[in-house]
Design an enzyme around this catalytic site. Structure first.
Site, PDB file in Angstrom:
ATOM      1  N   LYS A   1     -10.288  -2.901  -5.356  1.00  0.00           N
ATOM      2  CA  LYS A   1     -10.917  -1.629  -5.723  1.00  0.00           C
ATOM      3  C   LYS A   1      -9.874  -0.612  -6.164  1.00  0.00           C
ATOM      4  CE  LYS A   1     -11.615  -1.125  -0.819  1.00  0.00           C
ATOM      5  NZ  LYS A   1     -12.638  -1.421   0.143  1.00  0.00           N
TER       6      LYS A   1
ATOM      7  N   LYS B   1      -4.632  -9.807  -7.355  1.00  0.00           N
ATOM      8  CA  LYS B   1      -5.876  -9.844  -6.584  1.00  0.00           C
ATOM      9  C   LYS B   1      -6.916  -8.870  -7.165  1.00  0.00           C
ATOM     10  CE  LYS B   1      -6.315  -7.668  -2.663  1.00  0.00           C
ATOM     11  NZ  LYS B   1      -6.206  -7.123  -1.324  1.00  0.00           N
TER      12      LYS B   1
ATOM     13  N   LYS C   1       0.817  -1.217   0.000  1.00  0.00           N
ATOM     14  CA  LYS C   1       0.000   0.000   0.000  1.00  0.00           C
ATOM     15  C   LYS C   1       0.847   1.261   0.000  1.00  0.00           C
ATOM     16  CE  LYS C   1      -4.452  -1.514   1.621  1.00  0.00           C
ATOM     17  NZ  LYS C   1      -5.528  -1.424   2.592  1.00  0.00           N
TER      18      LYS C   1
HETATM   19  P1  TYM Z   1     -10.590  -4.927   3.380  1.00  0.00           P
HETATM   20  O1  TYM Z   1     -11.545  -3.837   3.696  1.00  0.00           O
HETATM   21  O2  TYM Z   1      -9.470  -4.647   2.449  1.00  0.00           O
HETATM   22  O3  TYM Z   1     -11.380  -6.175   2.803  1.00  0.00           O
HETATM   23  C1  TYM Z   1     -12.512  -6.693   3.475  1.00  0.00           C
HETATM   24  C2  TYM Z   1     -12.550  -8.192   3.354  1.00  0.00           C
HETATM   25  O4  TYM Z   1     -12.611  -8.575   1.978  1.00  0.00           O
HETATM   26  C3  TYM Z   1     -11.603  -9.535   1.717  1.00  0.00           C
HETATM   27  N1  TYM Z   1     -11.155  -9.385   0.314  1.00  0.00           N
HETATM   28  C4  TYM Z   1     -11.043 -10.399  -0.544  1.00  0.00           C
HETATM   29  N2  TYM Z   1     -11.288 -11.717  -0.414  1.00  0.00           N
HETATM   30  C5  TYM Z   1     -11.067 -12.500  -1.499  1.00  0.00           C
HETATM   31  N3  TYM Z   1     -10.625 -12.013  -2.695  1.00  0.00           N
HETATM   32  C6  TYM Z   1     -10.356 -10.697  -2.854  1.00  0.00           C
HETATM   33  N4  TYM Z   1      -9.922 -10.236  -4.025  1.00  0.00           N
HETATM   34  C7  TYM Z   1     -10.563  -9.820  -1.750  1.00  0.00           C
HETATM   35  N5  TYM Z   1     -10.403  -8.486  -1.565  1.00  0.00           N
HETATM   36  C8  TYM Z   1     -10.767  -8.230  -0.291  1.00  0.00           C
HETATM   37  C9  TYM Z   1     -10.490  -9.215   2.698  1.00  0.00           C
HETATM   38  O5  TYM Z   1      -9.635 -10.318   2.891  1.00  0.00           O
HETATM   39  C10 TYM Z   1     -11.292  -8.865   3.930  1.00  0.00           C
HETATM   40  O6  TYM Z   1     -11.678 -10.044   4.619  1.00  0.00           O
HETATM   41  N6  TYM Z   1      -7.733  -5.162   7.468  1.00  0.00           N
HETATM   42  C11 TYM Z   1      -9.023  -5.503   6.899  1.00  0.00           C
HETATM   43  C12 TYM Z   1     -10.183  -4.926   7.670  1.00  0.00           C
HETATM   44  C13 TYM Z   1     -10.163  -5.200   9.137  1.00  0.00           C
HETATM   45  C14 TYM Z   1     -10.474  -6.418   9.764  1.00  0.00           C
HETATM   46  C15 TYM Z   1     -10.373  -6.161  11.157  1.00  0.00           C
HETATM   47  C16 TYM Z   1     -10.809  -7.682   9.292  1.00  0.00           C
HETATM   48  C17 TYM Z   1      -9.886  -4.291  10.112  1.00  0.00           C
HETATM   49  N7  TYM Z   1     -10.021  -4.854  11.331  1.00  0.00           N
HETATM   50  C18 TYM Z   1     -10.596  -7.163  12.084  1.00  0.00           C
HETATM   51  C19 TYM Z   1     -11.044  -8.682  10.229  1.00  0.00           C
HETATM   52  C20 TYM Z   1     -10.937  -8.422  11.611  1.00  0.00           C
HETATM   53  C21 TYM Z   1      -9.096  -4.965   5.492  1.00  0.00           C
HETATM   54  O7  TYM Z   1      -8.445  -4.027   5.138  1.00  0.00           O
HETATM   55  O8  TYM Z   1     -10.030  -5.575   4.719  1.00  0.00           O
END
Ligand code: TYM
Length: 344
Positions: free
Chosen positions: A211, A208, A125
């Site tokens: 967005k 991957k 990032k």
């Molecule tokens: P974030 O907001 O980037 O993504 C949210 C969830 O979507 C999943 N995801 C995917 N899964 C499969 N294929 C993809 N291409 C794909 N893109 C996104 C992510 O793995 C995620 O599960 N750090 C986390 C948010 C967070 C969180 C937490 C999650 C903050 N605190 C506590 C679990 C527990 C994040 O940035 O996800």
């Protein structure tokens, strides 16, 4: 108070699920299949479920305040439209429960610089300009650990890209327990799996679906209409071979693997059962099947999202009620954490 918020004896871990999604705009099919759909499935299982719009995480990169407010509500609406039931799950936004940030600070003091420097998502990032990244972006995984451990959550459903952050969460829990000689925080289990743990770009099966990809053709957005979905799948990269009848035949064929996995996950099927049906077909026959399935799943969700967004006071009420319930769980855990450390 609902059954979901009955308090537990602190230090005794019952099955509790926590997960979160950032409200940074533009939810993709990856977010849906890797996370949100599974949140909904788990609320029907034998778990207490807590789902969070992690708005404090979103501001690790600058957000337009007006858009952020809108994105928080849209994300909550997409959870509900996907089947998340606020009567069964706690649904709230992170900034409404200050215990996240308070425990996050404690974990900043537990986590080691060396651990954080190994986080590959920070490197991705921050890119080449790491010196200019916010301190929040660097420390973000410690806040994520606090999100989870503020509830003594035992299970965390996420996509594959969050695996390293969950390992760090476990390391933080273990170090805290060790440093204070107490078995206080659970060592959380990641729940990662199924055919859609890593949904890949439609333009490049080695990247991957995200967005932040500059090409909108690389992803299906949860709000894309059926024409957009059809266009993107029609243009999705493939190879010149037919589809195999067993998973082994997808090896080394990243794009084919991705499209078949998406089809399987959308229909709650295994790769094996999908391939036994479609083996031998050409992409020209398979792609329309995928369009039909993706549209059948996503169209009702996006129209329901639109309906929910028409009644903002009701949506805000759901989030406020959720925050109240979440706080009632996190507050005693934070208080006990402070006691352990010697802060009160
Ligand atoms: P974030 O907001 O980037 O993504 C949210 C969830 O979507 C999943 N995801 C995917 N899964 C499969 N294929 C993809 N291409 C794909 N893109 C996104 C992510 O793995 C995620 O599960 N750090 C986390 C948010 C967070 C969180 C937490 C999650 C903050 N605190 C506590 C679990 C527990 C994040 O940035 O996800």
């Amino acid at each position: 108070m609902s059954e979901a918020v009955q308090s537990e004896p602190i230090g005794k871990f019952k099955k509790r699920v926590f997960s979160g999604v950032q409200p940074s705009g533009g939810l993709t099919l990856g977010n849906y299949l890797g996370a949100i759909k599974r949140f909904v499935q788990m609320q029907n299982d034998d778990y207490e479920t807590i789902y969070c719009v992690v708005d404090l995480h979103a501001i690790t990169v600058w957000q337009n305040p007006k858009m952020l407010r809108q994105n928080i509500r849209e994300l909550a609406a997409s959870f509900i439209a996907s089947g998340l039931d606020p009567k069964k799950s706690i649904l709230f936004n992170q900034s409404a429960v200050p215990e996240h940030a308070q425990l996050g600070w404690v974990f900043n003091c537990v986590a080691r610089m060396g651990w954080m420097q190994r986080m590959t998502q920070f490197k991705d990032k921050a890119g080449k300009n790491a010196q200019n990244a916010s301190l929040g972006l660097f420390g973000y995984p410690a806040l994520m650990a606090a999100d989870i451990l503020a509830y003594h959550a035992t299970h965390v459903p996420v996509g594959d890209d969050q695996k390293q952050h969950l390992e760090l969460t476990r390391d933080i829990a273990i170090k805290f327990n060790h440093d204070y000689e107490i078995d206080f925080f659970p060592v959380t289990e990641p729940v990662i799996g199924g055919p859609a743990a890593r949904v890949m770009s439609l333009r490049d099966g080695t990247k991957k679906m995200s967005k932040s990809d500059p090409s909108d053709l690389s992803r299906i957005n949860m709000t894309d209409n059926s024409d957009m979905i059809a266009n993107k799948i029609r243009k999705a990269k493939t190879d010149q071979y037919g589809l195999p009848s067993e998973p082994k035949g997808l090896e080394g064929r990243a794009e084919a693997q991705n499209l078949v996995s998406i089809y399987a996950a959308l229909g709650d099927q295994s790769l094996e059962s999908v391939l036994s049906e479609i083996g031998g077909k050409q992409f020209s026959d398979f792609k329309p099947m995928l369009v039909e399935r993706a549209t059948a799943v996503l169209s009702p969700i996006s129209s329901e999202m639109g309906r929910i967004m028409q009644d903002i006071p009701q949506l805000d009420k759901v989030l406020n009620d959720g925050a109240f319930k979440a706080k009632s769980l996190a507050e005693p855990i934070l208080k006990k954490t402070f006691d352990i450390i010697g802060l009160n």
